[in-house]
Design an enzyme around this catalytic site. Sequence first.
Site, PDB file in Angstrom:
ATOM      1  N   LEU B 169       0.839  -1.206   0.000  1.00 30.13           N
ATOM      2  CA  LEU B 169       0.000   0.000   0.000  1.00 30.13           C
ATOM      3  C   LEU B 169       0.875   1.259   0.000  1.00 30.13           C
ATOM      4  O   LEU B 169       0.643   2.201  -0.764  1.00 30.13           O
ATOM      5  CB  LEU B 169      -0.907  -0.016   1.236  1.00 30.13           C
ATOM      6  CG  LEU B 169      -1.777   1.220   1.466  1.00 30.13           C
ATOM      7  CD1 LEU B 169      -2.878   1.281   0.422  1.00 30.13           C
ATOM      8  CD2 LEU B 169      -2.379   1.208   2.863  1.00 30.13           C
ATOM      9  N   HIS B 170       1.879   1.243   0.858  1.00 25.48           N
ATOM     10  CA  HIS B 170       2.757   2.410   1.024  1.00 25.48           C
ATOM     11  C   HIS B 170       3.520   2.713  -0.274  1.00 25.48           C
ATOM     12  O   HIS B 170       3.537   3.853  -0.753  1.00 25.48           O
ATOM     13  CB  HIS B 170       3.729   2.103   2.170  1.00 25.48           C
ATOM     14  CG  HIS B 170       4.765   3.145   2.412  1.00 25.48           C
ATOM     15  ND1 HIS B 170       4.475   4.370   2.947  1.00 25.48           N
ATOM     16  CD2 HIS B 170       6.108   3.136   2.205  1.00 25.48           C
ATOM     17  CE1 HIS B 170       5.591   5.080   3.051  1.00 25.48           C
ATOM     18  NE2 HIS B 170       6.598   4.355   2.601  1.00 25.48           N
TER      19      HIS B 170
END
Lengths: 324, 228
Positions: B169-170
């Site tokens: 996600l990051h």
Amino acid sequence: MTDLQSLNVIRISASDANPPQLRQNVEVAKLIDVTRCIGCKACQSACMEWNDYRPPVGYFNGTYTNPHDLSHDQFTLMRFDEWVNDEGDLEWLIRKDGCMHCTDPGCLKACPAPGAIVQYSNGIVDFIEENCIGCGYCVKGCPFNIPRYSPVDKRAYKCTLCSDRVSYGLEPACIKACPTGALLFGSKADMTDVANGRVEELRGQRGFPNAGLYDPPGVGGTHVMYVLHHADKPEIYSNLPKDPHISWLVQVWKGAYKPLAVAAMGLAIVGSFIHAVIYGPNEVDPHDVEAGRRMVDRRSRGVIPPRPPEPPPVSHVKPEEPVK
Amino acid sequence: MRPPPGTVLRYPPFSRFNHWVTAVCMVLLVMSGLAFFYPWLYWLTVFFGGGQMARATHPWIGVVLFISYAIMVVRFFRHNLPHRDDLRWLRALGHVASGREELVPEVGRYNPGQKFVYWANAFLILILLVTGIIIWDWYFYNWTTIEQKRVAVLIHSIAAFFTILVLILHVYSAIWVRGTMPAMTRGYVPVGWVYRHHRKWLRQEAELAAQGKPSAIAGAPAVRTDPR
Ligand code: HEM
Ligand code: SF4
């Protein structure tokens, strides 16, 4: 013995490779008749001899169990226990401890290194040291607390059931040394027959109504079996587990969770690509640049501009910048 | 390097160094960890010089990661505390995901998604450290029972799985939101980027600059060197 060329390997740790199915050997078993054992430790010495390990000299802790535990250089150990029976008599229970060579081996299930643990078609479970990475997962997988981590070379060790000797048609070294016939080796079927005969004798003539064969089904049966006088309470033999099975924690850890987790991680990456394709990059547009510049430009405005009006809730249209 | 005019200082050199040490450790841990995780991925051990080396280095890299991330946690703490406005942002999550930021409430230095990554990693890395030490048999074998190690290895495995999802996600967010990478490479970002993604923060900093106070605005009379 380490390669598949022998065609004898039926299971390989951490591998989806199909082991050769060509040959099905006779399943072997070591039978340990605890009721005949005199605790002379000839087997323990023979194991040292054949495998050529020399544990350091230890100290006396008040029991005959010596050394005090299995180790990377102690594959088998005579454990001595004193047990007071219902009549109040003392029974001296001596059990030869070591790898049980499970049909469903927890160590092999837990091992993350391809080919570090194999199971041969004769039932022997063997550690292949060149593939071992020394993570200690086998210790966590084993329901009998057998594998030991070597502080010397950082690999795991345990009884091999003398797989080297057996592959040449010899019996394991411990069997060879036993002076009383308490240790026998042969096909699993034969050993079960012998054991059943002995159990009958113990129950009928010897006054041990609870005598029995220890071949625990929880691990699919073992290739090392015990004849016990008190098969109803194996715990009294230095904590031999009553119903051993691979811990549910290990089953979860090494079960369906793993492939599902790998799939989920893959999907997360694939999902990111799909998102990028659908929505395109989130880019700064000229409007942002202009408005941002104005926000910081103290000289043109004198003050920080007031908060822009809230945008309409659903419209796709960008709010008009207030005209000066 | 001094941020050129028209940009905003987002991360001074130490923050960037701190971030990239953490990132490198994380990638190495994911690689060696996944090698033990599933047989298909065992080939990842080649990057470490074989299985034994991967096994031996993984926990040490984990310790470095923990220390490095702990420093980040302390330094970024103030900016990652939850804020009442975060709820409004979360309600607009659909617009966030589709990139229609004009429909999303203004964001301060970090948006709630970034705060989530911060807190998720803080908890997960702590769990990974504790469980990792329990299964670090080379030093700590005698500290726990085998049953406790079974629990620990399962938790470590699951925590690692979630950490990897957060990592994906990051990284994806940093790529998808164009213009973000320079924040961690050069340390500064163009004003337009800040206006679009962190408008509340830009207003605060501009206000400071307008009052002649040290701010993150490049070219202002006094550029603050401490923004983290
Ligand atoms: C924070 C300190 C950490 C420590 C002390 C640690 C320690 C360990 C140890 C001792 C093992 C067993 C294998 C070996 O001995 O190398 C292991 C396995 C593993 N580690 Fe870590 N680790 C840490 C952090 C992480 C992180 C940040 C990740 C990645 C997100 C990670 C992912 C994994 C995975 C996936 C496994 C394999 C688990 C399995 O077999 O299911 N670890 N770790
Ligand atoms: S220590 Fe060796 S044999 Fe045991 S699980 Fe790890 S790699 Fe496999």
